[in-house]
Design an enzyme around this catalytic site. Structure first.
Site, mmCIF file in Angstrom:
data_model
loop_
_atom_site.group_PDB
_atom_site.id
_atom_site.type_symbol
_atom_site.label_atom_id
_atom_site.label_comp_id
_atom_site.label_asym_id
_atom_site.label_seq_id
_atom_site.Cartn_x
_atom_site.Cartn_y
_atom_site.Cartn_z
ATOM 1 N N GLU A 62 61.699 9.556 49.702
ATOM 2 C CA GLU A 62 60.360 9.402 50.282
ATOM 3 C C GLU A 62 59.632 8.193 49.707
ATOM 4 O O GLU A 62 59.802 7.858 48.537
ATOM 5 C CB GLU A 62 59.522 10.651 49.963
ATOM 6 C CG GLU A 62 60.103 11.901 50.573
ATOM 7 C CD GLU A 62 59.540 13.189 49.983
ATOM 8 O OE1 GLU A 62 59.367 14.144 50.743
ATOM 9 O OE2 GLU A 62 59.277 13.233 48.765
ATOM 10 N N ASP A 233 58.201 21.806 49.013
ATOM 11 C CA ASP A 233 57.557 20.514 49.273
ATOM 12 C C ASP A 233 58.325 19.691 50.302
ATOM 13 O O ASP A 233 58.245 18.473 50.310
ATOM 14 C CB ASP A 233 57.386 19.729 47.949
ATOM 15 C CG ASP A 233 58.708 19.484 47.243
ATOM 16 O OD1 ASP A 233 59.760 19.958 47.731
ATOM 17 O OD2 ASP A 233 58.710 18.808 46.201
HETATM 18 P P1 NAD Z 1 65.030 21.429 38.537
HETATM 19 O O1 NAD Z 1 66.226 21.426 39.427
HETATM 20 O O2 NAD Z 1 65.079 20.686 37.254
HETATM 21 O O3 NAD Z 1 64.599 22.943 38.204
HETATM 22 C C1 NAD Z 1 64.526 23.955 39.169
HETATM 23 C C2 NAD Z 1 64.814 25.291 38.497
HETATM 24 O O4 NAD Z 1 64.619 26.330 39.483
HETATM 25 C C3 NAD Z 1 66.243 25.420 37.994
HETATM 26 O O5 NAD Z 1 66.259 25.766 36.623
HETATM 27 C C4 NAD Z 1 66.842 26.541 38.872
HETATM 28 O O6 NAD Z 1 67.793 27.346 38.195
HETATM 29 C C5 NAD Z 1 65.585 27.318 39.246
HETATM 30 N N1 NAD Z 1 65.717 28.153 40.448
HETATM 31 C C6 NAD Z 1 66.293 27.837 41.636
HETATM 32 N N2 NAD Z 1 66.227 28.872 42.488
HETATM 33 C C7 NAD Z 1 65.577 29.874 41.822
HETATM 34 C C8 NAD Z 1 65.201 31.201 42.166
HETATM 35 N N3 NAD Z 1 65.482 31.718 43.358
HETATM 36 N N4 NAD Z 1 64.530 31.950 41.248
HETATM 37 C C9 NAD Z 1 64.254 31.446 40.011
HETATM 38 N N5 NAD Z 1 64.606 30.198 39.628
HETATM 39 C C10 NAD Z 1 65.252 29.413 40.523
HETATM 40 O O7 NAD Z 1 63.830 20.882 39.451
HETATM 41 P P2 NAD Z 1 62.407 20.325 38.975
HETATM 42 O O8 NAD Z 1 62.461 18.849 38.769
HETATM 43 O O9 NAD Z 1 61.862 21.195 37.903
HETATM 44 O O10 NAD Z 1 61.578 20.551 40.312
HETATM 45 C C11 NAD Z 1 61.296 21.864 40.763
HETATM 46 C C12 NAD Z 1 60.737 21.818 42.156
HETATM 47 O O11 NAD Z 1 59.459 21.177 42.168
HETATM 48 C C13 NAD Z 1 61.603 21.015 43.137
HETATM 49 O O12 NAD Z 1 61.725 21.768 44.327
HETATM 50 C C14 NAD Z 1 60.837 19.730 43.372
HETATM 51 O O13 NAD Z 1 61.075 19.183 44.627
HETATM 52 C C15 NAD Z 1 59.410 20.242 43.230
HETATM 53 N N6 NAD Z 1 58.414 19.225 42.851
HETATM 54 C C16 NAD Z 1 57.202 19.292 43.467
HETATM 55 C C17 NAD Z 1 56.240 18.390 43.134
HETATM 56 C C18 NAD Z 1 54.879 18.486 43.767
HETATM 57 O O14 NAD Z 1 54.059 17.575 43.599
HETATM 58 N N7 NAD Z 1 54.587 19.554 44.450
HETATM 59 C C19 NAD Z 1 56.489 17.378 42.174
HETATM 60 C C20 NAD Z 1 57.734 17.355 41.541
HETATM 61 C C21 NAD Z 1 58.698 18.299 41.877
#
Ligand code: NAD
Length: 352
Positions: A62, A233
């Site tokens: 993006e 997101d």
């Molecule tokens: P990451 O992959 O490092 O961590 C995600 C964690 O979620 C992992 O430890 C995984 O095991 C866990 N997980 C997956 N499915 C699960 C479930 N059903 N129940 C419990 N735990 C579960 O990712 P990250 O960098 O920490 O990002 C997390 C999310 O936040 C991503 O989806 C990313 O796109 C989103 N994000 C959003 C914003 C925003 O501004 N809203 C900004 C950054 C990241």
């Protein structure tokens, strides 16, 4: 700031880490939140567009541009939930701040760490307006890369000091708890999402899965809580059961983007939502009762990255934590770009 306009300050990952450590994580998050709030309060000045997303089978890339008329900023960011299985980050990013007057870039910086910081600072800032007064206990479901930043921002900005962690991968919760040890939290690792939400006043969902997931079911959400839903997101990537949305007052960054990417993609296009800038400027109410469920449907908006770029730029002179990048061509006579190449070839003894 820089002596020569063709030289662009570059903040590498190494410099960003040194910058965060020199300032202190809590202070960095708190100061960053004031920049983010400042820009939400001047919302109407900004050029706003839903981010430009290029979707593929495994993820999304993006571009997130915005301008306040004086400065222009954009972030390049990806989201690939399968990456961690290959030893790569789910989210990586870099960004540019530029001068609108000349169009010249003024800063190029890593934004993987900065995105985690700005996402957490935004979540905590929003919670200041929406979470129950005096809230101390937060659940974090999804204990990956973003999770510690979320915890520290909530502690610094809202006073959360009890954490209930849950991840489908228990080693992620253990790592999160270990990283946060000694920072003033009382931490409980839970065996299920249901157990994790018990007694929580704030529930943060920050999981990564490229599907309509149900991280929270309706029965898990009691009255009066604030939900900070960060992980949903993208189109087809959500975390909350639709029934929760129907019981909540929903707060969003920029509706045209959130309706495409946020939890509310599950609702009708005209379902009422409140824009955060209106809450922050007093034009709309935040939390109005103890029983109300408030939901921040976070997707991350370009102005938050713009604020983060402004904040980093303002730290450079005092800290010197940047390198000088020879990014822009600078011929002696502006129109003599080819002549510059010829002179370089003569110097190098190469025929152009
Ligand atoms: P990451 O992959 O490092 O961590 C995600 C964690 O979620 C992992 O430890 C995984 O095991 C866990 N997980 C997956 N499915 C699960 C479930 N059903 N129940 C419990 N735990 C579960 O990712 P990250 O960098 O920490 O990002 C997390 C999310 O936040 C991503 O989806 C990313 O796109 C989103 N994000 C959003 C914003 C925003 O501004 N809203 C900004 C950054 C990241």
């Amino acid at each position: 700031m820089q002596a020569k306009l063709n030289i662009v300050p570059f903040v590498s990952v190494d410099s960003m880490m040194k910058l965060v450590l020199a300032i202190g994580v809590e202070r960095f998050l708190t100061e960053l939140a004031t920049y983010i709030e400042e820009d939400f309060r001047r919302w109407e000045l900004f050029d706003k567009t839903p981010r430009v997303a290029s979707h593929s089978h495994d993820g999304v890339i993006e571009l997130m541009p915005t301008s306040d008329g004086h400065l222009y900023g954009f972030k390049y960011v990806n989201g690939h939930p399968k990456n961690t299985r290959e030893g790569l980050q789910t989210v990586t990013a870099f960004g540019v701040l530029a001068d609108v007057g000349s169009g010249y870039p003024m800063l190029l910086t890593e934004m993987t760490i900065l995105t985690a910081l700005r996402t957490a600072a935004t979540s905590a800032l929003v919670a200041k307006y929406l979470a129950p007064k005096g809230a101390r206990t937060m659940t974090i479901i999804g204990n990956g890369a973003q999770s510690e930043f979320q915890a520290i921002a909530f502690k610094a900005i809202t006073g959360i000091d009890r954490l209930r962690l849950y991840d489908i991968d228990p080693s992620a919760s253990r790592r999160c708890a270990k990283n946060l040890a000694g920072m003033g939290f009382d931490i409980t690792i839970c065996a299920s999402g249901q157990e994790a939400v018990e007694g929580a006043e704030v529930i943060t969902t920050v999981t990564a899965d490229k599907q309509y997931a149900t991280i929270l079911t309706d029965n898990m959400v009691g009255s009066g809580v604030h939900i900070n839903a960060v992980g949903g997101d993208c189109p087809g990537k959500t975390e909350l059961h639709r029934d929760i949305l129907l019981r909540s007052d929903i707060f969003v960054e920029f509706p045209p983007q959130t309706r495409i990417e946020g939890e509310i993609q599950q609702l009708d296009g005209d379902h009422p939502v409140t824009e955060l800038w209106q809450v922050m400027t007093g034009k709309a109410a935040g939390r109005t009762s103890d029983k109300q469920i408030t939901l921040f449907d976070s997707v991350g908006f370009a102005t938050e990255d713009f604020s983060a770029l402004r904040y980093v730029r303002d730290q450079l002179q005092a800290t010197g934590l940047y390198e000088e990048l020879d990014l822009l061509a600078d011929p002696d006579e502006p129109r003599d770009l080819f002549g510059m190449l010829l002179r370089a070839s003569a110097k190098e003894g190469v025929i152009a």
